[in-house]
Design a protein around this motif. Sequence first.
Motif, PDB file in Angstrom:
ATOM      1  N   GLY A 162       5.616 -19.980   1.701  1.00  0.00           N
ATOM      2  CA  GLY A 162       5.690 -19.653   0.397  1.00  0.00           C
ATOM      3  C   GLY A 162       5.849 -17.987   0.427  1.00  0.00           C
ATOM      4  O   GLY A 162       6.344 -17.469  -0.567  1.00  0.00           O
ATOM      5  N   VAL A 163       5.697 -17.259   1.724  1.00  0.00           N
ATOM      6  CA  VAL A 163       5.697 -15.731   1.786  1.00  0.00           C
ATOM      7  C   VAL A 163       7.262 -15.209   1.657  1.00  0.00           C
ATOM      8  O   VAL A 163       7.634 -14.230   1.044  1.00  0.00           O
ATOM      9  CB  VAL A 163       5.126 -15.245   3.079  1.00  0.00           C
ATOM     10  N   ILE A 164       8.185 -16.114   1.809  1.00  0.00           N
ATOM     11  CA  ILE A 164       9.649 -16.019   1.721  1.00  0.00           C
ATOM     12  C   ILE A 164       9.869 -15.314   0.280  1.00  0.00           C
ATOM     13  O   ILE A 164      11.032 -14.833   0.363  1.00  0.00           O
ATOM     14  CB  ILE A 164      10.497 -16.969   2.241  1.00  0.00           C
ATOM     15  N   TRP A 165       9.292 -15.902  -0.588  1.00  0.00           N
ATOM     16  CA  TRP A 165       9.615 -15.749  -1.940  1.00  0.00           C
ATOM     17  C   TRP A 165       9.126 -14.252  -2.528  1.00  0.00           C
ATOM     18  O   TRP A 165       9.353 -13.963  -3.475  1.00  0.00           O
ATOM     19  CB  TRP A 165       9.087 -16.908  -2.827  1.00  0.00           C
ATOM     20  N   ARG A 201       0.817  -8.553  -0.636  1.00  0.00           N
ATOM     21  CA  ARG A 201       1.579  -8.666  -1.791  1.00  0.00           C
ATOM     22  C   ARG A 201       1.479 -10.064  -2.599  1.00  0.00           C
ATOM     23  O   ARG A 201       1.086 -10.035  -3.709  1.00  0.00           O
ATOM     24  CB  ARG A 201       2.954  -8.343  -1.840  1.00  0.00           C
ATOM     25  N   LEU A 202       1.410 -11.089  -1.786  1.00  0.00           N
ATOM     26  CA  LEU A 202       1.341 -12.440  -2.095  1.00  0.00           C
ATOM     27  C   LEU A 202      -0.193 -12.512  -2.553  1.00  0.00           C
ATOM     28  O   LEU A 202      -0.391 -13.227  -3.570  1.00  0.00           O
ATOM     29  CB  LEU A 202       1.509 -13.509  -1.003  1.00  0.00           C
ATOM     30  N   ARG A 203      -1.099 -11.961  -1.839  1.00  0.00           N
ATOM     31  CA  ARG A 203      -2.724 -11.959  -2.415  1.00  0.00           C
ATOM     32  C   ARG A 203      -2.914 -11.525  -3.520  1.00  0.00           C
ATOM     33  O   ARG A 203      -3.355 -12.098  -4.437  1.00  0.00           O
ATOM     34  CB  ARG A 203      -3.385 -11.221  -1.331  1.00  0.00           C
ATOM     35  N   ALA A 204      -2.085 -10.117  -3.914  1.00  0.00           N
ATOM     36  CA  ALA A 204      -2.163  -9.490  -5.248  1.00  0.00           C
ATOM     37  C   ALA A 204      -1.680 -10.357  -6.194  1.00  0.00           C
ATOM     38  O   ALA A 204      -2.364 -10.527  -7.445  1.00  0.00           O
ATOM     39  CB  ALA A 204      -1.451  -8.369  -5.138  1.00  0.00           C
ATOM     40  N   ILE A 217       0.445   1.074  -2.189  1.00  0.00           N
ATOM     41  CA  ILE A 217      -0.046   0.802  -3.741  1.00  0.00           C
ATOM     42  C   ILE A 217       0.561  -0.356  -4.334  1.00  0.00           C
ATOM     43  O   ILE A 217       1.548  -0.173  -4.556  1.00  0.00           O
ATOM     44  CB  ILE A 217      -0.365   2.105  -4.529  1.00  0.00           C
ATOM     45  N   ILE A 218      -0.118  -1.504  -4.366  1.00  0.00           N
ATOM     46  CA  ILE A 218       0.299  -2.903  -4.923  1.00  0.00           C
ATOM     47  C   ILE A 218      -0.332  -3.147  -6.264  1.00  0.00           C
ATOM     48  O   ILE A 218      -1.247  -2.961  -6.378  1.00  0.00           O
ATOM     49  CB  ILE A 218       0.131  -3.700  -3.995  1.00  0.00           C
ATOM     50  N   HIS A 240       0.964  -7.780  -9.751  1.00  0.00           N
ATOM     51  CA  HIS A 240       2.135  -8.366  -9.660  1.00  0.00           C
ATOM     52  C   HIS A 240       2.825  -8.646  -8.474  1.00  0.00           C
ATOM     53  O   HIS A 240       3.878  -8.929  -8.151  1.00  0.00           O
ATOM     54  CB  HIS A 240       3.199  -8.273 -10.926  1.00  0.00           C
ATOM     55  N   GLY A 241       2.107  -7.901  -7.697  1.00  0.00           N
ATOM     56  CA  GLY A 241       2.723  -7.794  -6.174  1.00  0.00           C
ATOM     57  C   GLY A 241       3.855  -6.830  -5.902  1.00  0.00           C
ATOM     58  O   GLY A 241       4.561  -6.674  -4.913  1.00  0.00           O
ATOM     59  N   ARG A 242       3.987  -5.762  -6.760  1.00  0.00           N
ATOM     60  CA  ARG A 242       5.013  -4.997  -7.147  1.00  0.00           C
ATOM     61  C   ARG A 242       4.341  -3.834  -6.171  1.00  0.00           C
ATOM     62  O   ARG A 242       3.294  -3.187  -6.231  1.00  0.00           O
ATOM     63  CB  ARG A 242       5.261  -4.536  -8.263  1.00  0.00           C
TER      64      ARG A 242
END
Length: 512
Positions: free
Chosen positions: A151-154, A432-435, A453-454, A457-459
């Motif tokens: 799922g990290v590819i997204w 970023r996916l954890r965020a 700094i994330i 929304h992972g941005r």
Amino acid sequence: MLTRPLLVALLAGFLSATGFAPLDLWPVTLACLAVLLHLTWHAPSLRSALLRGWVFGVGHFTLGNNWIQHAFDYQDKMPPVLGYFAVVLLALYLAIYPAIAMGLAWRFARSVKARWNEPDIAFVLAAAAAWILSEYLRGTLFTGYPWNPMGVIWVPVPIAQLAGFVGTYALSGLTIVIAGALYLATQHQYRVPAIIVALLLVAGFALNPGQPVEDMTRPHVRVVQPNIGQDGVNLPDYAPRVLNKLADWSGQPGAVPRLVVWPEGMVNYFIEDGYPRDYYRQGDPRWVRGRIGALLGPRDRAMVGGNALFFSGTELAGAGNSVWVVDPAGMLGARYDKGHLVPYGEYLPMRSLLAPLGLARLVMGDVDFLPGPGPRNLPAEGFGEAGVAICYEIIFSGQIVDPAHRPDFLFNPSNDAWFGSWGPVQHLAQARLRAIEEGLPILRATPTGVSAIIDAHGRLIGTVPAGQEGAVEAPLPLPLPPTLFSLLGNWLALIAGLASVVLAIAFRRLAR
């Protein structure tokens, strides 16, 4: 029909790893997964399906984990060439999990294949459920190694926002469904792929969070990256050199409160009181804490990483990979000790058995790190409650937040100087996916990059690229309301897997 299925499986697995950072070629990964499904459907036996899944996994994990070799470049006790063997040996083990997934998918397909001789959406859904199970097992068995779930590819595209609703493992299952739709399209079955593509376009449009907007009235956070790696770590000037560089990039107090965060283990002095005097040869802990406190304004705080020591009587029992909050007076607040330690990196499993065999050389230092109690918050006055996930801990979906005390943000200090060029950016993508999953901003500080700094929304609000010294400062992003995943955790993976199986059976019966 492919004439050399094992060679094709190996090449497809190898290329599938290019969908992760730093290349982010996620369409290639989808195509390679479609090839894997084709190979599985046409496998003549369960053994053949397992073998094809395993060979795919060997290729996938060999390329995806190539960064592990670089850890051996900094290990004086082990020759660096062993790093290449370590990568392959790890891949041989990790490949068991895609083999399990494909074996289960083949078994489902074969159970009725005599009456249904074309791949269908039921087969794809069964494969997705099996993949969810296999990735969850990879992330939990034998302490777990969930690096780069599919799922990290997204992360670079809006589909990643689904992680807040279903979690990482279910998102990986969705990845298999999308790859399966691509496979079905190659078999001249267009209705299901068209529906899936339409749903993804709608979801991507609806979930796109847009560009982040900073609230300048918020307290600021400053993430420091000294760009000092493992070279010279044993030299006598290393500790003061690192402290000076951290201080140089910590900035000056201003009108806005600042939370200054430093990377994992960068304070190479013992900063707690109460240890035997011999442990303070490098510096008085009061001086070290005072040096940190002097960098702070009256409303500032710092979060710093270093080592704690644990004693049994007068004997040293072990160390802690720890984080403290430091106030402007140089006083220590609460301490977090890393709970999910890296086997063979931070401790030697079964030390009494393996040490006599010479395997203690795999672990740096003379004592093992001891695990902390697990997720907990550190109060940072003026900034809220900080959850902490040190380095490797951030890759464990559903295991980084105290479920009874939701924090306001997460602090992820790490040391990625070991990880070559691929490891740090892959680590960042997983943070970023954890965020997204937890709906929480993350402050990520590393000595050599990538620090960031994330937002929730992972941005990426701001970064310091790998290989550069510097700092990034911005208003502390706000958390989102609790996500569905933050409430239910990896029960959502079980729900998604069971739903896929139920739908697969239902579609198969309708097809009859």
